[in-house]
Write a protein that holds these residues in place. Sequence first.
Motif, PDB file in Angstrom:
ATOM      1  N   VAL A 100      -1.416   9.878  -0.396  1.00  0.00           N
ATOM      2  CA  VAL A 100      -0.563   9.285   0.530  1.00  0.00           C
ATOM      3  C   VAL A 100       0.480  10.080   1.401  1.00  0.00           C
ATOM      4  O   VAL A 100       0.438   9.849   2.439  1.00  0.00           O
TER       5      VAL A 100
ATOM      6  N   CYS B  23      -0.081   1.502  -1.661  1.00  0.00           N
ATOM      7  CA  CYS B  23      -0.546   2.308  -2.569  1.00  0.00           C
ATOM      8  C   CYS B  23       0.253   1.825  -4.048  1.00  0.00           C
ATOM      9  O   CYS B  23       1.061   1.316  -4.105  1.00  0.00           O
TER      10      CYS B  23
ATOM     11  N   CYS C 172      -4.924   1.977   2.810  1.00  0.00           N
ATOM     12  CA  CYS C 172      -4.781   1.856   1.377  1.00  0.00           C
ATOM     13  C   CYS C 172      -5.351   2.939   0.485  1.00  0.00           C
ATOM     14  O   CYS C 172      -6.297   3.429   0.460  1.00  0.00           O
ATOM     15  N   TYR C 173      -4.603   3.349  -0.542  1.00  0.00           N
ATOM     16  CA  TYR C 173      -4.744   4.241  -1.685  1.00  0.00           C
ATOM     17  C   TYR C 173      -4.878   3.419  -2.925  1.00  0.00           C
ATOM     18  O   TYR C 173      -3.793   2.856  -3.110  1.00  0.00           O
TER      19      TYR C 173
ATOM     20  N   THR D 289       5.211   8.163  -4.393  1.00  0.00           N
ATOM     21  CA  THR D 289       3.837   8.103  -3.802  1.00  0.00           C
ATOM     22  C   THR D 289       2.932   9.036  -4.192  1.00  0.00           C
ATOM     23  O   THR D 289       3.599  10.190  -4.655  1.00  0.00           O
TER      24      THR D 289
END
Length: 157
Positions: free
Chosen positions: A83, A72, A7-8, A79
């Motif tokens: 990422v 994200c 996860c970002y 993105t």
Amino acid sequence: MKTLIACYSYSGNTLTVAQKLQEMINADFTRVEPVKDRWYVIKAVHAYMEKKWPIKPCTTDIDDYDCLIVCCPIWASRTPSGVNQYLEELENVSGKKCAALVTMGGDGSQIATTQIMNALEAKGMEFMESLIIGGSAQKSGEWENMVQDFAGKFMDE
């Protein structure tokens, strides 16, 4: 299926959604974070240009996992740069399953899920599913039902 969620999250919205998914499917979790934070406008421009930025150490070797879910936000329909770097650094992914979960402030079009799918399939992964949570679903709380439906695809495996 043993799953890793990568996860970002910039503002915390994506993190909240990813942690809810983690609870539902009992997945392991890794945070994707840039080494150096930058001004939001710079981040959006770099996302649009599909650039990569150095990231802090996180789980990039998924040899012990059956599935990877990349979560994200969407910036400039794409993105985030961190990422992009994460996708490049992934190791031992061939033959594994993968998916994408993205959040966005608006409800418009995006290409982030296609970017994630293409990057992971190029490494030999099997893309299963994507979930796009727009701003209206986040504000209304509908996102929780969407995540529940998405989670079901990983619990049935």
